[in-house]
Design a protein around this motif. Structure first.
Motif, short mmCIF file in Angstrom:
data_model
loop_
_atom_site.label_atom_id
_atom_site.label_comp_id
_atom_site.label_asym_id
_atom_site.label_seq_id
_atom_site.Cartn_x
_atom_site.Cartn_y
_atom_site.Cartn_z
N ALA A 38 22.83 -52.44 -29.07
CA ALA A 38 23.93 -52.99 -29.87
C ALA A 38 24.62 -51.90 -30.67
O ALA A 38 25.86 -51.83 -30.72
N VAL A 39 23.83 -51.04 -31.29
CA VAL A 39 24.38 -49.92 -32.06
C VAL A 39 25.15 -48.98 -31.14
O VAL A 39 26.25 -48.51 -31.46
N HIS A 40 24.59 -48.73 -29.96
CA HIS A 40 25.20 -47.82 -28.98
C HIS A 40 26.57 -48.32 -28.51
O HIS A 40 27.49 -47.52 -28.30
N LEU A 41 26.71 -49.64 -28.37
CA LEU A 41 27.92 -50.20 -27.77
C LEU A 41 28.92 -50.76 -28.79
O LEU A 41 30.01 -51.18 -28.41
N ARG A 42 28.57 -50.74 -30.05
CA ARG A 42 29.37 -51.49 -31.03
C ARG A 42 30.79 -50.99 -31.21
O ARG A 42 31.67 -51.75 -31.62
N GLU A 43 31.06 -49.72 -30.91
CA GLU A 43 32.41 -49.17 -31.09
C GLU A 43 33.29 -49.37 -29.86
O GLU A 43 34.48 -49.05 -29.88
N GLU A 44 32.72 -49.90 -28.79
CA GLU A 44 33.50 -50.06 -27.57
C GLU A 44 34.38 -51.31 -27.65
O GLU A 44 33.98 -52.31 -28.25
N GLU A 187 28.61 -46.14 -13.25
CA GLU A 187 27.29 -45.62 -13.62
C GLU A 187 26.26 -46.74 -13.51
O GLU A 187 26.60 -47.92 -13.59
N VAL A 188 25.01 -46.34 -13.32
CA VAL A 188 23.94 -47.32 -13.13
C VAL A 188 22.71 -46.92 -13.95
O VAL A 188 22.22 -45.79 -13.86
N GLY A 189 22.24 -47.86 -14.77
CA GLY A 189 20.93 -47.73 -15.40
C GLY A 189 20.79 -46.70 -16.51
O GLY A 189 19.70 -46.18 -16.73
N ARG A 190 21.84 -46.43 -17.26
CA ARG A 190 21.73 -45.43 -18.34
C ARG A 190 20.96 -46.01 -19.52
O ARG A 190 21.18 -47.15 -19.94
N VAL A 191 20.05 -45.21 -20.07
CA VAL A 191 19.24 -45.64 -21.22
C VAL A 191 19.23 -44.58 -22.32
O VAL A 191 18.29 -44.49 -23.10
N ASP A 192 20.30 -43.81 -22.43
CA ASP A 192 20.39 -42.74 -23.44
C ASP A 192 20.13 -43.26 -24.84
O ASP A 192 19.55 -42.57 -25.69
N HIS A 193 20.57 -44.49 -25.11
CA HIS A 193 20.46 -45.07 -26.45
C HIS A 193 19.01 -45.29 -26.90
O HIS A 193 18.75 -45.48 -28.07
N LEU A 194 18.08 -45.26 -25.95
CA LEU A 194 16.68 -45.49 -26.29
C LEU A 194 15.97 -44.20 -26.69
O LEU A 194 14.82 -44.25 -27.15
N GLY A 195 16.61 -43.07 -26.52
CA GLY A 195 15.97 -41.80 -26.87
C GLY A 195 14.68 -41.61 -26.10
O GLY A 195 14.63 -41.84 -24.89
#
Length: 197
Positions: A38-44, A187-195
């Motif tokens: 949610a934090v990762h996508l909130r500005e989109e 893109e497929v399966g990105r999880v950058d936001h999880l660190g």
């Protein structure tokens, strides 16, 4: 553009237990993952968020919609594949009885099992409905690993999706429908936001 997000983790995910149509809630880790995405996508600039009615997807979508300040709608066509009597079985239990169970085109006679083709048709219909209702808008869809992968498989001719890529919890995939009605997978399966979590 359509952004596809898999729901956060459940206890059954951790146990590699097949959930399907069972309504298994998010674990503590899953709630934290929902917050992170949610934090990762909130500005989109999303116009609307859609999700499955199953609580693991619904709760993840609720958090994303709240952070983005947009409406959250439920569409049952986005629910996970129904696995019939296999729901609750572990991955090892299933593979011991049905090798290559998850491959596209595999046919198994399991009571209550939704076929891969049925799932792909249902998932495609649901996403197409959403795009038709919001032409030219950015929409976010929170669904399930099997459902998202079936959709990716159907729009890419098998280049992506089932049997090709695994989608982690709260992974982000993006697709766009072209003017001619075809789809491009961005893109497929990105999880950058999880660190490193």
């Amino acid at each position: 553009m359509v952004t596809l997000v898999r729901h956060g983790e459940t206890v059954w995910n951790r146990e590699l237990r097949l959930q399907g149509s069972q309504d298994i809630p998010l674990s503590e880790v899953g709630l934290a993952q929902a917050e992170a995405v949610a934090v990762h996508l909130r500005e989109e600039p999303f116009h609307v968020v859609y999700s499955s009615h199953l609580s693991r997807a619904h709760k993840t979508a609720e958090r994303v919609a709240e952070a983005a300040g947009v409406e959250h709608r439920v569409l049952e066509g986005l629910m996970e594949r129904s696995y019939g009597e296999l729901e609750g079985w572990t991955r090892d239990e299933i593979l011991a009885k049905y090798p290559d169970f998850w491959g596209p085109g595999k046919k198994y006679s399991v009571p209550g099992l939704e076929s891969f083709e049925e799932l792909a048709a249902r998932a495609s219909k649901a996403v197409h409905e959403i795009v038709e209702q919001h032409p030219g808008r950015n929409v976010l869809v929170v669904s399930h690993g099997g459902t998202i992968n079936a959709f990716l498989h159907s729009i890419s001719g098998g280049e992506y999706g089932a049997g090709v890529n695994k989608l982690g919890n709260t992974s982000v995939s993006r697709v766009v429908r072209n003017e001619d009605g075809s789809w491009s997978v961005l893109e497929v399966g990105r999880v950058d936001h999880l660190g490193d979590a």
